[in-house]
Scaffold this motif. Structure first.
Motif, PDB file in Angstrom:
ATOM      1  N   ALA A 162       0.687  -1.251   0.061  1.00  0.00           N
ATOM      2  CA  ALA A 162      -0.083   0.084  -0.056  1.00  0.00           C
ATOM      3  C   ALA A 162       0.891   1.258  -0.070  1.00  0.00           C
ATOM      4  O   ALA A 162       0.515   2.418  -0.642  1.00  0.00           O
ATOM      5  CB  ALA A 162      -1.087  -0.089   1.282  1.00  0.00           C
ATOM      6  N   LEU A 179       0.716   4.111  -2.850  1.00  0.00           N
ATOM      7  CA  LEU A 179       0.270   5.257  -2.717  1.00  0.00           C
ATOM      8  C   LEU A 179       1.501   6.231  -3.073  1.00  0.00           C
ATOM      9  O   LEU A 179       0.906   7.590  -3.278  1.00  0.00           O
ATOM     10  CB  LEU A 179      -0.010   5.517  -1.139  1.00  0.00           C
ATOM     11  N   GLY A 213      -0.145   5.133  -7.426  1.00  0.00           N
ATOM     12  CA  GLY A 213      -1.560   5.675  -6.951  1.00  0.00           C
ATOM     13  C   GLY A 213      -1.343   7.209  -7.159  1.00  0.00           C
ATOM     14  O   GLY A 213      -2.335   7.773  -7.343  1.00  0.00           O
ATOM     15  N   ARG A 214      -0.441   7.735  -6.619  1.00  0.00           N
ATOM     16  CA  ARG A 214       0.042   9.221  -6.881  1.00  0.00           C
ATOM     17  C   ARG A 214      -0.489   9.706  -8.283  1.00  0.00           C
ATOM     18  O   ARG A 214      -1.003  10.655  -8.624  1.00  0.00           O
ATOM     19  CB  ARG A 214       1.188   9.593  -6.417  1.00  0.00           C
ATOM     20  N   ALA A 217      -4.050   9.185  -9.036  1.00  0.00           N
ATOM     21  CA  ALA A 217      -4.932  10.208  -8.438  1.00  0.00           C
ATOM     22  C   ALA A 217      -4.986  11.545  -9.306  1.00  0.00           C
ATOM     23  O   ALA A 217      -5.905  12.228  -9.197  1.00  0.00           O
ATOM     24  CB  ALA A 217      -4.516  10.322  -7.056  1.00  0.00           C
ATOM     25  N   TYR A 245     -10.411  10.014  -2.800  1.00  0.00           N
ATOM     26  CA  TYR A 245      -9.146   9.358  -3.089  1.00  0.00           C
ATOM     27  C   TYR A 245      -8.383   9.631  -1.835  1.00  0.00           C
ATOM     28  O   TYR A 245      -7.910   8.870  -1.148  1.00  0.00           O
ATOM     29  CB  TYR A 245      -8.517   9.341  -4.446  1.00  0.00           C
ATOM     30  N   GLU A 252     -10.061   8.325   1.617  1.00  0.00           N
ATOM     31  CA  GLU A 252      -9.879   6.934   1.605  1.00  0.00           C
ATOM     32  C   GLU A 252      -8.516   6.393   1.678  1.00  0.00           C
ATOM     33  O   GLU A 252      -8.242   5.418   2.419  1.00  0.00           O
ATOM     34  CB  GLU A 252     -10.475   6.400   0.266  1.00  0.00           C
ATOM     35  N   SER A 253      -7.473   7.281   1.087  1.00  0.00           N
ATOM     36  CA  SER A 253      -6.081   6.960   1.458  1.00  0.00           C
ATOM     37  C   SER A 253      -5.752   6.779   2.848  1.00  0.00           C
ATOM     38  O   SER A 253      -5.074   5.896   3.197  1.00  0.00           O
ATOM     39  CB  SER A 253      -4.966   7.606   0.702  1.00  0.00           C
ATOM     40  N   THR A 280      -4.406   3.951   4.951  1.00  0.00           N
ATOM     41  CA  THR A 280      -3.263   4.047   5.786  1.00  0.00           C
ATOM     42  C   THR A 280      -3.412   3.739   7.440  1.00  0.00           C
ATOM     43  O   THR A 280      -2.703   2.928   7.963  1.00  0.00           O
ATOM     44  CB  THR A 280      -2.676   5.296   5.600  1.00  0.00           C
ATOM     45  N   PHE A 318      -6.102   0.336  -6.560  1.00  0.00           N
ATOM     46  CA  PHE A 318      -6.440   1.227  -5.365  1.00  0.00           C
ATOM     47  C   PHE A 318      -7.707   0.192  -4.496  1.00  0.00           C
ATOM     48  O   PHE A 318      -7.560   0.002  -3.144  1.00  0.00           O
ATOM     49  CB  PHE A 318      -6.754   2.406  -5.320  1.00  0.00           C
TER      50      PHE A 318
END
Length: 174
Positions: free
Chosen positions: A38, A42, A46-47, A50, A61, A64-65, A69, A123
């Motif tokens: 994760a 992220l 993921g970055r 997003a 997002y 939820e991130s 975490t 994600f």
């Protein structure tokens, strides 16, 4: 031999047997691997993913991130405490005291909210796996300790502060 009777009755609990057997190792590895996966997602893909989301989805997002975490840090804290109990680094009383700071009730915002349909598949996969793992850990915790992890004492605590204390406890002597 490590004393691992967390409850004061004579009932044999499968979860305790798992915790103090080699069967705990895969659960521990799964939890810690998911934390690493994760974090890598992220901070990386993921970055990037997003950035292409709508404003609503990007806000969702981000929120939820944070939930993801926090959920994973709570799971990792629980796993680290159990590992410390297994190795004899912490007494039963120390584990119970520290465990009371762990929350195993972090939910997802659910797929009904705006922006969920725009979330990247990777994600969503990590979120769903974290929720399944949290559920398994929560059931194990309930069976071993006999009380829900989201007791009133925990509900009034500060999750971020509690996480810092748990991480200091887990890594403080190293």
């Amino acid at each position: 031999m490590i004393e691992h009777e967390f409850r004061n009755d004579n009932t044999i609990r499968l979860a305790e047997r798992v915790l103090f057997s080699d069967s705990f190792k895969p659960l521990y590895k799964e939890g810690m691997s998911l934390v690493e996966e994760a974090a890598a997602y992220l901070d990386g893909a993921g970055r990037d993913e997003a950035k292409s989301l709508s404003r609503t989805a990007a806000t969702f997002y981000a929120a939820e991130s944070m939930r993801l975490t926090t959920r994973l840090m709570q799971i990792a804290s629980w796993l680290l405490l159990q590992r410390a109990a297994r190795s004899g680094e912490l007494t039963r009383q120390q584990v119970a005291m520290e465990k009371s700071k762990v929350r195993l009730d972090m939910l997802s915002a659910a797929d009904a909210l705006p922006g969920w349909t725009e979330m990247p598949a990777s994600f969503i996969d990590i979120i769903e796996r974290s929720l399944r793992l949290q559920d398994r850990v929560r059931r194990m915790d309930d069976e071993i300790y006999g009380e829900p992890a989201d007791s009133p004492a925990v509900a009034n605590s500060n999750p971020v502060s509690d996480q810092l204390v748990l991480l200091q406890t887990a890594f403080g002597g190293r």
